[in-house]
Design a protein around this motif. Structure first.
Motif, PDB file in Angstrom:
ATOM      1  N   ALA A  64      -9.788 -42.767  10.541  1.00 48.03           N
ATOM      2  CA  ALA A  64      -8.866 -42.981  11.661  1.00 48.03           C
ATOM      3  C   ALA A  64      -9.041 -44.391  12.235  1.00 48.03           C
ATOM      4  N   VAL A  65     -10.248 -44.937  12.177  1.00 47.73           N
ATOM      5  CA  VAL A  65     -10.452 -46.331  12.582  1.00 47.73           C
ATOM      6  C   VAL A  65      -9.701 -47.242  11.614  1.00 47.73           C
ATOM      7  N   ASP A  66      -9.891 -46.996  10.318  1.00 47.49           N
ATOM      8  CA  ASP A  66      -9.171 -47.751   9.284  1.00 47.49           C
ATOM      9  C   ASP A  66      -7.662 -47.718   9.514  1.00 47.49           C
ATOM     10  N   ASP A  67      -7.179 -46.529   9.881  1.00 48.18           N
ATOM     11  CA  ASP A  67      -5.740 -46.335  10.026  1.00 48.18           C
ATOM     12  C   ASP A  67      -5.220 -46.766  11.394  1.00 48.18           C
ATOM     13  N   GLY A  68      -6.125 -47.243  12.262  1.00 53.82           N
ATOM     14  CA  GLY A  68      -5.689 -47.699  13.582  1.00 53.82           C
ATOM     15  C   GLY A  68      -5.401 -46.586  14.571  1.00 53.82           C
ATOM     16  N   LEU A  69      -5.787 -45.341  14.234  1.00 48.23           N
ATOM     17  CA  LEU A  69      -5.529 -44.236  15.161  1.00 48.23           C
ATOM     18  C   LEU A  69      -6.524 -44.206  16.304  1.00 48.23           C
ATOM     19  N   ILE A  70      -7.742 -44.669  16.047  1.00 45.96           N
ATOM     20  CA  ILE A  70      -8.739 -44.767  17.106  1.00 45.96           C
ATOM     21  C   ILE A  70      -9.431 -46.129  16.983  1.00 45.96           C
ATOM     22  N   ASP A  71     -10.008 -46.581  18.068  1.00 53.64           N
ATOM     23  CA  ASP A  71     -10.750 -47.845  17.985  1.00 53.64           C
ATOM     24  C   ASP A  71     -12.252 -47.645  18.242  1.00 53.64           C
TER      25      ASP A  71
END
Lengths: 505, 505
Positions: free
Chosen positions: A133-140
């Motif tokens: 999800a970090v990779d996908d920009g969903l979470i930082d």
């Protein structure tokens, strides 16, 4: 020559029970014959240190062996020992000892049927999805911790994707994971799935992002298929024992799964439930979390195990054992002291009985459980058996939902640790931590006052300094961490070190 | 209402076998009646991608069902599927399909009896002890990787003790761990203990430090007590199947444990051993590592599974299937092509047979194994049964110990991938990596030429570019990593990405 059959055995030499399926069947057949067993809670004195047990498991085994010898259909529900901590040298196993042992204790101590490992894999898969999800920009920011059953101090703070995204993470012990809490507290796979979906993966621009927003939950529940099933085994004397989940009352729940207890109550007249470490940890959590907030059955009676040395050797700590006994009695739970003797201590019995009498205890059960097992205490059980036969089924207790977290903490400090509200102290940063936890919950759609309070503290202390005089003891509040999936909010207490990831030895 | 007994089952609905104990018993009773089964190696065409299987497990199950239908006492030895990769979505399960399935396929696919998880915990405990060794000043660099069964790209490079010692580490997939290799290759718990002691923990001033120097090895072997025992289960038709360890022939061994195969050979006339991914991975490793260096039995015959589409759809890759068949035939292993049809492909049978004939193959076995199971191929097995009855037991093969690593790599490239020695290319840095690996081994008391070569490569390619013309294909050597405990030296090959820790999907 021995044949291959002599080297072959059903795996685990134990049975696994589909407790979810069985409890569903019970619900569908409300008029079918079943038992309504009472709960005997076995907990202990606060241990002198984490690595030194009072013998809760040993006492639990001796108790059911002795009760069955006396003609009572008793069974035990134990927590699964943490293999990792044992292997790392931080603590012994938890399968009883000597004559008060489980059949195949090595199996219980060394990973059982992979339940803990499956929970570890499932929580780590969630962490992997958070990284994606970090990779996908969903979470930082990743908030869900990785877990490890084997400890290492160096895992407390880590970085993944070194040299690229350099994402900070942390690792906690598998038994202390939110997923373990979910398995302990849930009554169906659907509830597990729902709760996993409600876990906070991390944040995006400061707002919580839940796993339900981006993970196919079947991936997690499939891993857990077998782990949710309690193990059935027996003591060396043949008494029935169920083992399932939940060790480490200091940093997590410290109680076996609710379904394993409910299942046992439908099959036996007395169900001995082990909750530890001490009464201030496991018992407090059985009462205030399992019973108050999750509908578990209130204990009909309790046994508090101590060792003669734990109770009496340090004058500054002698207040703790009587405190625990009185605390449970005050809750209207008939509470029996049990003193687990070591070799060479038989001579102390008269003095121990005298002291118990002076303190107003019920007649204590005293025995060398390792050496003599249940046989050594069977003839001391008349008062307990009287309570079993005559004490009424307990009624439901009040929830603390809606109570402010600080109020709940003050209430707990007073009841469970004997520290009045005015001596509950906020450490620098506690208020910020509380506010930010409340904001995080709110951004995820949860109200922090609806979460059950889960105290995280040293197993060996109840206050900031247990050796201080009664009117000087304090409890310091340090840090807040919500587990919206499990429905609990963890608060780190006291100045003592907690051990979410201890050093190995 | 159903009783509790109907919700209770022996754990795993499978048996576990103490193979170490049984093989020891066989050794002590050399004249006792036993079988001396021949090995039928099942491997496959090189898959078009890692996530697309040709159906090795399905074919293995269909084959033993069919052989048993024909009156032959056949059993299968399968590798344990990797639950983590399945859960993460990178690959399906590996328990067969349709009519050619295991009984309880979900159990095999989702963690079996915790074997993989126990190996994960044991290797991670070693990593924890290595971290403690950093704390204690025994090592200054950690070389042993942590492991995870569930993948995440971000775990490839990590830091532990963030903010303090900031120790760099890495994580590999559990099936690719040195400890998994040790369990696959060892024949007793003593051998496992010895090999774990020989694992390199890290370095101190550039010199290797072995685990035997500072870890009590019982901590590791106790965790493995149950994991070293193969599982016995059966196909849905009731044919015997043993499952134990070892998936991922691309990045590790890709073969089941040696003891599970040896045990099966003493109990059955034909033992079907699954080795994958393709013949260039799993079969190469069974032959060149298990047989040449670890005393495993050379296959008496082989089946190479392909799908009609894998073999024929890409003209640039059509050379691979015939290459594999001829390679094994050249090793004097009677090799039977098996074409695993998908729905709608029955019409292609005549053309497939014609093409096989033109290529000089033995008569191929062709069937829709998912739909028809072993029944669909039982009447095609005359040539295989003829080989089973008449092909002599194979003799032992030569070891490559003492051969230089580069020479061994050239030999392997030529035999297993069809690339002549002059087209084996050194990537920048390979020589340094080789020299430093050799020095590391030497500092630990090992000679790198005594370690078995273990190729690490993409499962979907044999060369740097499989679509290039035959006389332009190359193999690039990239990196060397010795596993002194397992007794192998891993060499990363070709320019394709390997997947020690793939992204999750």
């Amino acid at each position: 020559m021995k044949t291959i059959d002599e080297f072959t055995m059903p795996y685990g030499v134990v049975d696994k029970i589909d407790a979810f399926g069985y409890l569903e069947e019970l619900k569908k057949n409300p008029d079918a014959p079943r038992k309504h067993g009472k709960i005997l809670l076995v907990t202990s004195d606060t241990p002198l240190k984490a690595s030194r047990g009072e013998g809760k498991t040993t006492a639990t085994i001796a108790l059911i062996d002795a009760l069955r010898e006396r003609g009572i259909d008793a069974a035990a529900v134990l927590r699964q020992p943490s293999m990792g901590i044992t292997a790392a040298g931080s603590k012994g196993g938890a399968s009883g000892g000597g004559k008060s042992s489980l059949e195949h204790p090595e199996l219980a101590d060394w990973g059982l049927c992979g339940e803990m490992a499956a929970i570890e894999n499932a929580q780590n898969l969630l962490a992997s999805f958070a990284e994606k999800a970090v990779d996908d920009g969903l979470i930082d920011t990743v908030l869900v911790p990785r877990v490890s059953e084997v400890p290492s101090r160096m895992l407390r703070a880590t970085v993944v994707d070194r040299g690229k995204a350099n994402v900070p993470e942390r690792t906690v012990l598998t038994p202390a994971s939110e997923l373990m809490q979910i398995v302990v507290l849930s009554r169906s796979m659907e509830e597990i799935s729902e709760r996993v979906g409600n876990m906070i993966a991390g944040t995006k621009d400061g707002k919580a992002v839940l796993f339900r927003e981006f993970v196919d939950l079947w991936r997690i529940t499939n891993i857990l298929t077998d782990a949710v099933k309690p193990v059935k085994t027996q003591t060396q004397q043949g008494s029935p024992v169920y083992l399932h989940c939940g060790p480490f009352g200091n940093v997590s729940l410290g109680i076996p799964s609710l379904v394993s207890v409910e299942m046992a109550c439908s099959l036996h007249d007395v169900v001995v439930v082990e909750a530890g470490y001490g009464a201030d940890a496991g018992a407090q959590k059985w009462l205030d979390i399992a019973c108050r907030e999750y509908g578990a059955q209130w204990p009909s009676f309790a046994v508090i195990v101590t060792r003669a040395t734990t109770w009496r050797d340090d004058p500054a700590l002698q207040w703790r054992y009587p405190f625990h006994v009185k605390h449970l009695e005050n809750l209207d739970i008939p509470t029996f002291p049990l003193i687990n003797l070591w070799d060479g201590e038989d001579g102390e019995i008269p003095e121990l009985r005298e002291e118990a009498k002076e303190l107003g205890f019920r007649t204590p059960i005293i025995g060398n459980l390792f050496r003599d097992g249940g046989e050594g205490i069977a003839d001391q059980l008349d008062p307990l058996i009287d309570a079993i036969e005559n004490h009424p089924m307990p009624s439901a207790v009040h929830s603390h939902k809606g109570m402010s977290l600080v109020e709940n903490l003050r209430w707990t400090a007073e009841k469970a640790y004997g520290v009045p509200r005015e001596r509950v102290i906020f450490k620098d940063g506690f208020t910020d931590s509380l506010l930010s936890a409340a904001r995080l919950c709110k951004s995820a759609g949860f109200d922090i006052t609806e979460l059950a309070l889960l105290a995280v503290k040293s197993p060996a202390t109840m206050t900031d300094d247990d050796t201080a005089p009664a009117d000087e003891r304090t409890v310091t509040l340090k840090k807040v961490e919500p587990h919206t999936g499990a429905g609990v909010v963890q608060v780190n207490l006291t100045t003592s070190l907690t051990t979410p990831m201890p050093k190995i030895v």
